[in-house]
Design a protein around this motif. Structure first.
Motif, PDB file in Angstrom:
ATOM      1  N   ALA A 174     -56.583  -9.959 -79.385  1.00 10.73           N
ATOM      2  CA  ALA A 174     -55.962  -8.727 -78.881  1.00 10.73           C
ATOM      3  C   ALA A 174     -55.217  -7.997 -79.992  1.00 10.73           C
ATOM      4  CB  ALA A 174     -55.018  -9.056 -77.721  1.00 10.73           C
ATOM      5  N   ARG A 175     -54.555  -8.755 -80.872  1.00  7.03           N
ATOM      6  CA  ARG A 175     -53.819  -8.111 -81.960  1.00  7.03           C
ATOM      7  C   ARG A 175     -54.774  -7.463 -82.969  1.00  7.03           C
ATOM      8  NH1 ARG A 175     -48.601  -9.131 -83.818  1.00  7.03           N
ATOM      9  NH2 ARG A 175     -48.558 -11.102 -82.664  1.00  7.03           N
ATOM     10  N   GLN A 176     -55.832  -8.170 -83.335  1.00  9.05           N
ATOM     11  CA  GLN A 176     -56.717  -7.638 -84.373  1.00  9.05           C
ATOM     12  C   GLN A 176     -57.494  -6.421 -83.903  1.00  9.05           C
ATOM     13  OE1 GLN A 176     -59.112 -10.466 -86.505  1.00  9.05           O
ATOM     14  NE2 GLN A 176     -57.337 -11.633 -87.214  1.00  9.05           N
ATOM     15  N   ILE A 177     -57.998  -6.422 -82.686  1.00 10.85           N
ATOM     16  CA  ILE A 177     -58.736  -5.246 -82.213  1.00 10.85           C
ATOM     17  C   ILE A 177     -57.795  -4.059 -82.044  1.00 10.85           C
ATOM     18  CG2 ILE A 177     -58.576  -5.559 -79.714  1.00 10.85           C
ATOM     19  CD1 ILE A 177     -61.776  -4.691 -81.741  1.00 10.85           C
ATOM     20  N   ASP A 251     -60.028  -3.990 -72.073  1.00 10.70           N
ATOM     21  CA  ASP A 251     -59.900  -2.581 -72.449  1.00 10.70           C
ATOM     22  C   ASP A 251     -58.950  -2.499 -73.636  1.00 10.70           C
ATOM     23  OD1 ASP A 251     -60.269   0.148 -72.419  1.00 10.70           O
ATOM     24  OD2 ASP A 251     -59.391   0.470 -70.427  1.00 10.70           O
ATOM     25  N   VAL A 252     -59.271  -1.596 -74.557  1.00 15.68           N
ATOM     26  CA  VAL A 252     -58.458  -1.362 -75.757  1.00 15.68           C
ATOM     27  C   VAL A 252     -58.235   0.135 -75.852  1.00 15.68           C
ATOM     28  CG1 VAL A 252     -58.255  -1.707 -78.246  1.00 15.68           C
ATOM     29  CG2 VAL A 252     -59.589  -3.327 -76.862  1.00 15.68           C
ATOM     30  N   ALA A 253     -56.984   0.550 -76.028  1.00 15.55           N
ATOM     31  CA  ALA A 253     -56.694   1.986 -75.936  1.00 15.55           C
ATOM     32  C   ALA A 253     -55.558   2.405 -76.850  1.00 15.55           C
ATOM     33  CB  ALA A 253     -56.337   2.348 -74.487  1.00 15.55           C
ATOM     34  N   ILE A 254     -55.559   3.695 -77.146  1.00 12.94           N
ATOM     35  CA  ILE A 254     -54.353   4.377 -77.621  1.00 12.94           C
ATOM     36  C   ILE A 254     -53.954   5.342 -76.525  1.00 12.94           C
ATOM     37  CG2 ILE A 254     -53.305   5.886 -79.323  1.00 12.94           C
ATOM     38  CD1 ILE A 254     -55.169   4.830 -81.386  1.00 12.94           C
ATOM     39  N   ILE A 255     -52.699   5.241 -76.111  1.00  8.70           N
ATOM     40  CA  ILE A 255     -52.175   6.029 -74.999  1.00  8.70           C
ATOM     41  C   ILE A 255     -51.163   7.022 -75.543  1.00  8.70           C
ATOM     42  CG2 ILE A 255     -50.944   5.918 -72.792  1.00  8.70           C
ATOM     43  CD1 ILE A 255     -51.899   2.870 -72.796  1.00  8.70           C
ATOM     44  N   ALA A 256     -51.381   8.289 -75.253  1.00 12.92           N
ATOM     45  CA  ALA A 256     -50.477   9.334 -75.736  1.00 12.92           C
ATOM     46  C   ALA A 256     -49.264   9.408 -74.812  1.00 12.92           C
ATOM     47  CB  ALA A 256     -51.186  10.679 -75.803  1.00 12.92           C
ATOM     48  N   VAL A 263     -50.463   1.586 -78.598  1.00 12.16           N
ATOM     49  CA  VAL A 263     -51.738   0.898 -78.743  1.00 12.16           C
ATOM     50  C   VAL A 263     -51.704  -0.323 -77.835  1.00 12.16           C
ATOM     51  CG1 VAL A 263     -53.308  -0.285 -80.324  1.00 12.16           C
ATOM     52  CG2 VAL A 263     -51.986   1.680 -81.124  1.00 12.16           C
ATOM     53  N   LEU A 264     -52.737  -0.486 -77.022  1.00 13.13           N
ATOM     54  CA  LEU A 264     -52.736  -1.555 -76.021  1.00 13.13           C
ATOM     55  C   LEU A 264     -54.110  -2.207 -75.938  1.00 13.13           C
ATOM     56  CD1 LEU A 264     -51.459  -3.104 -73.620  1.00 13.13           C
ATOM     57  CD2 LEU A 264     -52.129  -1.185 -72.153  1.00 13.13           C
ATOM     58  N   ALA A 265     -54.134  -3.530 -76.007  1.00  9.44           N
ATOM     59  CA  ALA A 265     -55.364  -4.296 -75.790  1.00  9.44           C
ATOM     60  C   ALA A 265     -55.075  -5.363 -74.743  1.00  9.44           C
ATOM     61  CB  ALA A 265     -55.840  -4.952 -77.083  1.00  9.44           C
ATOM     62  N   VAL A 266     -55.905  -5.403 -73.708  1.00  8.39           N
ATOM     63  CA  VAL A 266     -55.765  -6.412 -72.661  1.00  8.39           C
ATOM     64  C   VAL A 266     -57.127  -7.054 -72.428  1.00  8.39           C
ATOM     65  CG1 VAL A 266     -55.022  -6.936 -70.314  1.00  8.39           C
ATOM     66  CG2 VAL A 266     -53.981  -5.007 -71.547  1.00  8.39           C
ATOM     67  N   TYR A 267     -57.163  -8.384 -72.529  1.00 12.10           N
ATOM     68  CA  TYR A 267     -58.376  -9.149 -72.276  1.00 12.10           C
ATOM     69  C   TYR A 267     -58.123 -10.116 -71.137  1.00 12.10           C
ATOM     70  CZ  TYR A 267     -60.564  -7.426 -76.530  1.00 12.10           C
ATOM     71  OH  TYR A 267     -61.133  -6.616 -77.478  1.00 12.10           O
ATOM     72  N   THR A 268     -58.929 -10.037 -70.087  1.00 11.63           N
ATOM     73  CA  THR A 268     -58.942 -11.071 -69.059  1.00 11.63           C
ATOM     74  C   THR A 268     -60.257 -11.832 -69.218  1.00 11.63           C
ATOM     75  OG1 THR A 268     -60.056  -9.774 -67.327  1.00 11.63           O
ATOM     76  CG2 THR A 268     -57.654  -9.542 -67.532  1.00 11.63           C
ATOM     77  N   TYR A 269     -60.209 -13.144 -69.173  1.00  8.74           N
ATOM     78  CA  TYR A 269     -61.409 -13.935 -69.442  1.00  8.74           C
ATOM     79  C   TYR A 269     -61.337 -15.263 -68.687  1.00  8.74           C
ATOM     80  CZ  TYR A 269     -58.311 -16.084 -72.971  1.00  8.74           C
ATOM     81  OH  TYR A 269     -57.256 -16.693 -73.614  1.00  8.74           O
ATOM     82  N   GLU A 270     -62.488 -15.919 -68.625  1.00  9.35           N
ATOM     83  CA  GLU A 270     -62.631 -17.106 -67.764  1.00  9.35           C
ATOM     84  C   GLU A 270     -62.152 -16.767 -66.356  1.00  9.35           C
ATOM     85  OE1 GLU A 270     -61.106 -20.726 -69.492  1.00  9.35           O
ATOM     86  OE2 GLU A 270     -61.787 -20.166 -71.500  1.00  9.35           O
ATOM     87  N   ASN A 271     -62.543 -15.589 -65.893  1.00 10.83           N
ATOM     88  CA  ASN A 271     -62.090 -15.094 -64.600  1.00 10.83           C
ATOM     89  C   ASN A 271     -62.849 -15.739 -63.447  1.00 10.83           C
ATOM     90  OD1 ASN A 271     -60.468 -13.323 -66.037  1.00 10.83           O
ATOM     91  ND2 ASN A 271     -61.872 -11.593 -65.821  1.00 10.83           N
ATOM     92  N   SER A 272     -62.142 -16.004 -62.366  1.00 13.69           N
ATOM     93  CA  SER A 272     -62.790 -16.521 -61.163  1.00 13.69           C
ATOM     94  C   SER A 272     -63.644 -15.452 -60.495  1.00 13.69           C
ATOM     95  CB  SER A 272     -61.740 -17.037 -60.168  1.00 13.69           C
ATOM     96  OG  SER A 272     -61.055 -18.150 -60.695  1.00 13.69           O
ATOM     97  N   ASP A 273     -63.153 -14.213 -60.497  1.00  8.66           N
ATOM     98  CA  ASP A 273     -63.878 -13.100 -59.882  1.00  8.66           C
ATOM     99  C   ASP A 273     -64.942 -12.603 -60.859  1.00  8.66           C
ATOM    100  OD1 ASP A 273     -64.826 -10.839 -58.664  1.00  8.66           O
ATOM    101  OD2 ASP A 273     -62.865  -9.949 -58.270  1.00  8.66           O
ATOM    102  N   ALA A 287     -55.367  -3.079 -65.340  1.00 10.46           N
ATOM    103  CA  ALA A 287     -54.721  -1.836 -64.925  1.00 10.46           C
ATOM    104  C   ALA A 287     -53.248  -2.040 -64.591  1.00 10.46           C
ATOM    105  CB  ALA A 287     -55.453  -1.264 -63.714  1.00 10.46           C
ATOM    106  N   LYS A 288     -52.941  -3.139 -63.921  1.00 10.07           N
ATOM    107  CA  LYS A 288     -51.541  -3.411 -63.566  1.00 10.07           C
ATOM    108  C   LYS A 288     -50.687  -3.640 -64.809  1.00 10.07           C
ATOM    109  CE  LYS A 288     -52.299  -5.421 -58.953  1.00 10.07           C
ATOM    110  NZ  LYS A 288     -52.228  -6.682 -58.150  1.00 10.07           N
ATOM    111  N   ILE A 289     -51.247  -4.362 -65.788  1.00 12.88           N
ATOM    112  CA  ILE A 289     -50.506  -4.614 -67.025  1.00 12.88           C
ATOM    113  C   ILE A 289     -50.255  -3.307 -67.772  1.00 12.88           C
ATOM    114  CG2 ILE A 289     -50.700  -5.667 -69.326  1.00 12.88           C
ATOM    115  CD1 ILE A 289     -52.123  -8.034 -67.913  1.00 12.88           C
TER     116      ILE A 289
END
Length: 317
Positions: A174-177, A251-256, A263-273, A287-289
């Motif tokens: 998340a930090r590198q991307i 999702d990885v974004a720059i938010i104005a 700058v925000l990167a959020v990864y969810t993985y090994e998800n049950s859904d 989205a909640k984060i």
């Protein structure tokens, strides 16, 4: 700087970090987060050094490489690329439905790679620039855990790192991307010790790339709760690139943000859904984060106009 693990936390947390931790605790899977407000230096890092499957977010590394090559004069947005018969691949995107041979500009191919995450377009970009060029660039930038391994929906070619099968298309943290996205936003296309880009050519590359990211089609993750008005005319205040696999949403974004760009990167993985509806738990968790962080750091909201043409970020020197 706030640094924490998704496991038990010993040190005190601020309210925003605690809110994010609470969201993560409710998620049925794992989560990695990196958030950095550039003007205030506020930072949240939650498993931000954990290598994760990139899915399509690795296309940011390809985009940055294309931008640098344009800045160096080795490529141009108006150069022509041809999709040959049999080269289309399924999955996200539309190019594989088109009649071939099909000749389009490099800018068109990059746009398709970004805004609809077109897998065929991505492979055309790899043919033009190569995975080696991307990986060498990431290594030279010090992003040693960020790798584009292969083409989409194609077998890996040649000797591969031992972890390629685990990560598939690509690997990052998340930090590198986030560093890659920040460099895109700052129009920072240089690599220390290597030839410098031409500033005028770099600006042409950067302006186009930001417009691609602002028009990214999939908006059910970071933008989901942040964009409350129609932005088709004014433009989006969020420039982003998503990635999705059965058990991964990112999702990885720059938010104005009106209080300063985030700058925000959020990864969810090994998800049950593993479902593919817009209500997939991974997408909602991302989205909640995003909402928790942006609402806390910028109660005034976001400003789409700040992203024209350069995200409102200090430019690289």
């Amino acid at each position: 700087m706030l640094a924490c693990s998704s496991a038990a936390i010993a040190q005190p947390q601020d309210a925003t970090t605690a809110a994010v931790q609470q969201i993560i605790a409710q998620h049925h899977g794992k989560v990695a987060v990196y958030a950095h407000q550039l003007n205030t230096d506020k930072t949240i890092a939650i498993d931000a050094e954990q290598p994760v499957q990139t899915a399509s977010t690795i296309k940011l590394a390809m985009l940055w490489t294309a931008m640098r090559e344009i800045g160096l004069g080795h490529a141009a947005w108006n150069e022509k690329l041809t999709l040959q018969p049999g080269e289309g691949v399924a999955g996200s995107g539309v190019l594989h439905f088109f009649d071939t041979p099909l000749t389009v500009t490099l800018k068109d191919v990059a746009t398709m790679m970004v805004i609809v995450s077109d897998n065929t377009a991505t492979n055309m970009m790899i043919d033009r620039f190569t995975t080696k060029k991307v990986d060498d660039n990431m290594t030279a930038l010090g992003l040693d855990r960020t790798w584009l391994y292969k083409k989409v929906s194609k077998p890996a070619v040649g000797p591969m790192p031992a972890d390629q099968k685990k990560f598939g298309l690509g690997k990052t943290t998340a930090r590198q991307i986030s560093t890659v996205m920040e460099k895109i936003g700052r129009c920072d296309l240089n690599i220390a010790g290597q030839p410098a880009v031409d500033p005028a050519k770099a600006q042409v590359a950067c302006k186009a790339a930001i417009e691609m990211l602002r028009n990214q089609f999939y908006r059910d993750t970071i933008p989901r709760y942040l964009e409350t008005l129609d932005n088709t005319e004014a433009g989006s205040g969020i420039a982003s690139k998503t990635g999705s696999l059965d058990a991964t949403r990112s999702d990885v974004a720059i938010i104005a943000a009106k209080s300063g760009p985030i700058v925000l990167a959020v990864y969810t993985y090994e998800n049950s859904d593993k479902g593919w509806s817009v209500d997939n738990e991974g997408e909602v968790t991302v989205a909640k984060i995003a909402k928790a962080i942006v609402t806390a750091w910028s109660p005034q909201g976001i400003d789409g106009k700040a992203l024209v043409p350069d995200l409102g970020l200090p430019q690289a020197k």
